[in-house]
Design a protein around this motif. Sequence first.
Motif, mmCIF file in Angstrom:
data_model
loop_
_atom_site.group_PDB
_atom_site.id
_atom_site.type_symbol
_atom_site.label_atom_id
_atom_site.label_comp_id
_atom_site.label_asym_id
_atom_site.label_seq_id
_atom_site.Cartn_x
_atom_site.Cartn_y
_atom_site.Cartn_z
ATOM 1 N N ALA A 162 0.870 -1.341 0.089
ATOM 2 C CA ALA A 162 0.033 -0.029 0.056
ATOM 3 C C ALA A 162 0.992 1.179 -0.009
ATOM 4 O O ALA A 162 0.738 2.208 -0.713
ATOM 5 C CB ALA A 162 -0.919 0.010 1.221
ATOM 6 N N VAL A 163 1.751 1.189 0.965
ATOM 7 C CA VAL A 163 2.654 2.483 0.892
ATOM 8 C C VAL A 163 3.377 2.612 -0.444
ATOM 9 O O VAL A 163 3.816 3.761 -0.884
ATOM 10 C CB VAL A 163 3.514 2.343 2.106
ATOM 11 N N GLY A 164 3.969 1.519 -1.050
ATOM 12 C CA GLY A 164 4.713 1.282 -2.228
ATOM 13 C C GLY A 164 3.704 2.244 -3.201
ATOM 14 O O GLY A 164 4.164 2.982 -4.155
ATOM 15 N N GLU A 165 2.461 1.801 -3.632
ATOM 16 C CA GLU A 165 1.524 2.571 -4.119
ATOM 17 C C GLU A 165 1.294 3.890 -4.038
ATOM 18 O O GLU A 165 1.225 4.753 -5.063
ATOM 19 C CB GLU A 165 0.175 1.717 -4.042
ATOM 20 N N ILE A 166 1.454 4.231 -2.714
ATOM 21 C CA ILE A 166 1.139 5.670 -2.330
ATOM 22 C C ILE A 166 2.382 6.517 -2.984
ATOM 23 O O ILE A 166 2.271 7.611 -3.319
ATOM 24 C CB ILE A 166 0.884 5.996 -0.902
#
Length: 490
Positions: free
Chosen positions: A269-273
């Motif tokens: 998720a943080v990689g996507e953000i």
Amino acid sequence: MAKADEESASRARPEDEKLGIGANVAYGFQHVLTMYGGIVAVPLIVGQAAGLSPSDVGLLVTASLFAGGLATILQTVGLPFFGSRLPLVQGVSFSGVATMVAISGNGGIPSILGAVIAASLIGLLITPVFSRITHFFPPLVTGIVITTIGLTLMPVAALWAMGGNSKAPDFGSPANIQLAGATLAIVLLLSKLGSAAISRLSILLALVIGTGIAYVAGMTDFSQLANGPFFALPTIFHFGYPAFEIAAIISMLIVIVVTLVETSADILAVGEIVETKVDSRRLGDGLRADMLSSILAPIFGSFTQSAFAQNVGLVAVTGVKSRYVVATGGLFLVILGLLPVMGRIVAAVPSSVLGGAGIVLFGTVAASGIRTLSKIDYENNMNLVIVATSIGFGMIPIASPGFYEHFPDWVATIFHSGISSAALMAIGLNLLFNHFKAGNSNQQSVFVAGTERTIRYTDIARLHDGDYFLNGKLYDVEGVEIPMIPEAAH
């Protein structure tokens, strides 16, 4: 030359941006304030359930801050084979609270510490399995998980806004909710200002201003700051040496599996953000850091470590993607673990103030997930059903916390978390419909059919060359209107 190109590519990653000491300190402290309430909640609950004295509960809190800081630094700065090097704040995991409380009733804190160490060691050994399944986490799955993370955190924001302690006489009072509303208004006002620096610091500034308002209104108390030591080193095995009991280890292993699932989702998720690449090797490094931190945390008197979802929301709402900012936050946590007086200062921030800021933070997480899901293709597939079912399934333990009360303990442990529920359902349905396609119908589900424009082949066959529509009427090539029979007349 190839090495220079590789180093240049590494520097170009958004998470590797270096903002300077001042920005690192300000934004890092903002991360600490965002997760402080969550990181102290677990030792408070477990310590009280284990019947510890207030001073020992305080030691559990200090140990959790110290261990969380070390885990955050390991996750963000990294060592060979350990650390995703992403802006992820680590802290004691809430997913194991029920299990640890149950264990404490039989063997006390030593049994909890032994179970955490043994189960985390097994978790470290099985991380290669989790690190090789990134292709099962497409944007469809990560979008569902990000959305669910935000939605499942909203009850926390509401609890904080009402005062934090449901047994307090003023819980849910208009004063608490008004303070939360004032903090929310300050966040929005500061976000609207033209200054980019103020906008990015809106959460931190709102927490400071909100605490000031609370002090003037007599809703916070700084009188306890002088009570207790100013500096204290963590005590190694203060609660006794770990006790290794098979039943406790098995129970905790289920928690570790759930933690691995949630941490995998948080890393992706943080990689996507952040808009950076997260491959199987990077995911594995992040999971190994999680497990190593969980193995070492009991030495200081803390428990399983995992990424904090609310800080993922802070990365999204501020746009500050640097991992060095979060590493600085980890350093603050270590300092707080060594300086109990600093912990008492941060603890003076009223829960209502945290709740007002949490509405924006947690809502931003959900909005980020919705943005990801908006990019998914929903035509001629079952993706809409996957999204609907997974998010709905994840909301069950949030809407009805006692839903799994009469199920076996292992079922309740896995599915009491809305995040793990949604993640497991999304992964399973994605496999069922998008990977194992044998047996799939070539006709759309009635749910999916309504999501796009459709027309029957029989209707097309009745049209002639040159037929056209004009102002809602059908005409042939010579301009003669063709009567259209209402659906009910068929």
